[in-house]
Design an enzyme around this catalytic site. Structure first.
Site, PDB file in Angstrom:
ATOM      1  N   ASP A 178       0.864  -1.200  -0.102  1.00  0.00           N
ATOM      2  CA  ASP A 178       0.026   0.135   0.099  1.00  0.00           C
ATOM      3  C   ASP A 178       0.909   1.282   0.061  1.00  0.00           C
ATOM      4  OD1 ASP A 178      -2.354  -1.194   0.049  1.00  0.00           O
ATOM      5  OD2 ASP A 178      -2.989  -0.630   2.110  1.00  0.00           O
ATOM      6  N   LYS A 194      -3.856   3.307  -2.675  1.00  0.00           N
ATOM      7  CA  LYS A 194      -4.788   4.232  -2.857  1.00  0.00           C
ATOM      8  C   LYS A 194      -4.277   5.479  -2.649  1.00  0.00           C
ATOM      9  CE  LYS A 194      -7.902   0.441  -1.526  1.00  0.00           C
ATOM     10  NZ  LYS A 194      -7.955  -0.217  -0.339  1.00  0.00           N
ATOM     11  N   MET A 222      -7.509   8.896   9.119  1.00  0.00           N
ATOM     12  CA  MET A 222      -8.177   9.434   7.959  1.00  0.00           C
ATOM     13  C   MET A 222      -9.207  10.499   8.015  1.00  0.00           C
ATOM     14  SD  MET A 222      -8.951   5.617   6.453  1.00  0.00           S
ATOM     15  CE  MET A 222     -10.020   4.887   7.619  1.00  0.00           C
TER      16      MET A 222
HETATM   17  N1  SAH Z   1      -4.087   0.311   9.634  1.00  0.00           N
HETATM   18  C1  SAH Z   1      -3.325   1.614   9.650  1.00  0.00           C
HETATM   19  C2  SAH Z   1      -4.584   2.763   9.360  1.00  0.00           C
HETATM   20  C3  SAH Z   1      -4.909   2.708   8.123  1.00  0.00           C
HETATM   21  S1  SAH Z   1      -6.062   4.112   7.782  1.00  0.00           S
HETATM   22  C4  SAH Z   1      -2.796   1.737  11.215  1.00  0.00           C
HETATM   23  O1  SAH Z   1      -3.133   0.813  11.792  1.00  0.00           O
HETATM   24  O2  SAH Z   1      -2.105   2.763  11.474  1.00  0.00           O
HETATM   25  C5  SAH Z   1      -4.712   5.342   7.218  1.00  0.00           C
HETATM   26  C6  SAH Z   1      -4.935   6.428   8.188  1.00  0.00           C
HETATM   27  O3  SAH Z   1      -3.809   6.222   9.186  1.00  0.00           O
HETATM   28  C7  SAH Z   1      -4.187   7.785   7.657  1.00  0.00           C
HETATM   29  O4  SAH Z   1      -5.486   8.369   6.962  1.00  0.00           O
HETATM   30  C8  SAH Z   1      -3.502   8.440   8.809  1.00  0.00           C
HETATM   31  O5  SAH Z   1      -4.903   8.852   9.596  1.00  0.00           O
HETATM   32  C9  SAH Z   1      -3.195   7.319   9.781  1.00  0.00           C
HETATM   33  N2  SAH Z   1      -1.718   7.312   9.431  1.00  0.00           N
HETATM   34  C10 SAH Z   1      -0.897   6.009   8.798  1.00  0.00           C
HETATM   35  N3  SAH Z   1       0.450   6.231   8.896  1.00  0.00           N
HETATM   36  C11 SAH Z   1       0.635   7.435   9.502  1.00  0.00           C
HETATM   37  C12 SAH Z   1       1.432   8.350   9.685  1.00  0.00           C
HETATM   38  N4  SAH Z   1       2.964   7.688   9.411  1.00  0.00           N
HETATM   39  N5  SAH Z   1       1.354   9.464  10.179  1.00  0.00           N
HETATM   40  C13 SAH Z   1       0.146  10.043  10.234  1.00  0.00           C
HETATM   41  N6  SAH Z   1      -1.082   9.232  10.243  1.00  0.00           N
HETATM   42  C14 SAH Z   1      -0.670   8.046   9.838  1.00  0.00           C
END
Ligand code: SAH
Length: 488
Positions: free
Chosen positions: A34, A56, A168
């Site tokens: 991803d 995406k 998100m």
């Molecule tokens: N499965 C992932 C989340 C997926 S949804 C988890 O457990 O972290 C994707 C969202 O995660 C993004 O829109 C953001 O809000 C957050 N996110 C993921 N990586 C990030 C990062 N490096 N810094 C800030 N927000 C992050």
């Protein structure tokens, strides 16, 4: 029938991957990854692994969820071990459940490997503990995606005393904040938006719920980003360990071959830099050349090593051939700290080690002691500079054994514009880099060379650069720290 691993790899910093995830990656024949995944992790894959990007990009869906599910099923049915790499944890808004259900339906074996979720790790890297005794007794993670379709009871969320996190939610921040305020959240509650957490480009905006929207609008914030609300944010002032590292915020490009950059990389990471690897060279052992000269080794008066690679390949080959090392009576000489270390680790303390890590210095040290009838053997790279060979040939008997070859090899497309420092550790990496990426990307950048010969190669190409004071990896790191204004 193959098997599918749904692998969570943490938010971005590659060090946050688990041992289990790493082991799974090493098994995969095919992987699908991803947008949030750090591409450096792809370096842990087998060289023959097929890699599919199915990120995406916000707005444009590269591959639909259905297409991704179909691919997982198809590859597994073809007998492959398939890795589905996901940012954070696969089950935290990662659609991991949907993928697992589809696999179950098709009777395909699967494993889901938990990852560190951004909801916890990104806060941590911003200096914010997700809970804290006496301050926050719980944390609550929400999706802020397609906000208008959300069916939350906002009154309940607005009343929560614990840490409130929206993943998100950046695009819908106005809607989220409006609903919280309308439903009675304290307008002065601490609120932060953290973007690109755990990376060199991490940014944290701290404000109050009432004015976070304005602040986010006035600054350019990039996704991925999360929103956090709660008093724990106040601890950031004291607990901000990540952003306090000396090289935080710097992206450093290592142009060394795969397998050789590990120590360099670890040191840079430790200092808080983000490391981008190009892996532009690959080492190919040429054992057959050593085998040809095997019977000369016991006759050698001097055995010289000019790189750690040469030492490794030389001894690995001797071990394979069950060659008794005691037959070698030669005096050992070498250049470079790393080369010396590799010899010492094998129980050999080299006698001739010049202070300067260049072939000329080794020659100067030798010249006073070698005699015309002496035999000098140099097992080294096929692409090595001819100086040592040409100079010594005139003084004694010399056998040069090209025991490895350096091949060019590029493993990924890297975003060169976004790099703060380029580092070069040999003229051959300079040549290979320029051949692949051109010179332009280096022109207005900070470039650090390990020593004068590498520096000259850069200059020959019109690239101004700084030279490390000590011709070692540590020397390069010290130079970078100096350029950043640190006293070292
Ligand atoms: N499965 C992932 C989340 C997926 S949804 C988890 O457990 O972290 C994707 C969202 O995660 C993004 O829109 C953001 O809000 C957050 N996110 C993921 N990586 C990030 C990062 N490096 N810094 C800030 N927000 C992050």
């Amino acid at each position: 029938m193959g098997k599918v691993y749904l692998i969570g790899v943490g938010p971005y910093d590659e060090g946050l991957i688990t041992l289990k995830a790493l082991k799974a990656l090493e098994k995969c024949h095919v992987v699908l990854y991803d947008r949030l995944v750090n591409e450096n992790l792809l370096n842990f894959l087998r060289e023959d692994c097929k890699i599919f990007f199915c990120g995406k990009e916000s707005g444009c869906h590269y591959k639909t969820q259905e297409e991704i599910n179909d691919m997982l099923v198809k590859f597994a049915k073809e007998g492959y071990t398939v890795g589905r790499i996901k940012g954070g944890d696969p089950y935290v808004f990662g659609r991991g459940g949907e993928e697992a259900l589809r696999l179950k339906e098709e009777n395909i074996e699967f494993e889901v490997i938990p990852g560190i979720t951004s909801a916890i790790a990104v806060l941590n890297y911003a200096g914010i503990p997700v809970t804290h005794r006496g301050i926050s007794q719980s944390f609550h993670v929400f999706t802020g995606n397609s906000a208008k379709a959300l069916t939350y009871d906002w009154r309940v969320i607005a009343k929560l005393n614990g840490t409130i996190i929206f993943l998100m939610g950046l695009e819908n921040i106005e809607f989220i904040v409006e609903n919280l305020l309308k439903n009675g959240i304290e307008p002065t509650r601490e609120c932060a938006v953290i973007s690109k957490g755990t990376s060199a480009r991490q940014r944290v905006i701290v404000s109050r719920v009432s004015d976070i929207v304005e602040k986010v609008k006035s600054e350019k914030i990039y996704s991925p980003a999360l929103i956090v609300i709660g008093e724990v944010i106040n601890l950031r002032e004291k607990l901000n360990w990540f952003e306090s590292k000396p090289l935080f915020g710097k992206r450093v490009c290592i142009t060394r071959p795969k397998g050789q950059s590990l120590e360099f990389k670890e040191k840079l990471l430790e200092l808080g830099a983000e490391v981008v690897e190009t892996y532009i060279l690959k080492i190919k052992p040429l054992e057959e050349n050593l085998i040809k000269n095997l019977d000369d080794l016991h006759r050698a008066d001097y055995l010289l090593f000019t790189s750690a690679n040469a030492v490794n390949i030389f001894f690995d080959c001797l071990i394979k051939l069950r060659y008794d090392i005691r037959k070698i009576k030669a005096v050992f000489g070498c250049i470079g700290e790393k080369t010396e270390k590799e010899l010492v680790q094998r129980g050999i303390v080299p006698e001739i080690v010049p202070e300067q890590f260049v072939a000329e210095a080794l020659y100067d040290k030798l010249i006073g002691r070698i005699k015309q009838n002496d035999l000098v053997i140099i097992p080294r790279s096929k692409n090595a500079r001819p100086f040592l060979k040409e100079a010594l040939e005139k003084k004694c008997n010399l056998i040069e054994i090209p025991i490895y070859e350096v091949e060019e090899f590029f493993s990924q497309d890297i975003l060169l514009e976004d790099i703060d420092y380029f580092t070069f550790t040999s003229p051959s990496t300079v040549k290979a880099f320029i051949k692949n990426f051109g010179k332009d990307c280096l022109m207005s950048k900070k470039v650090v060379a390990i020593g004068p010969i590498t520096s000259n190669e850069l200059l020959r190409n019109g690239i101004s650069n700084c030279v490390a004071q000590k011709y070692t990896i540590d020397g390069i790191i010290e130079k970078i720290l100096k350029l950043e204004g640190y006293d070292v």
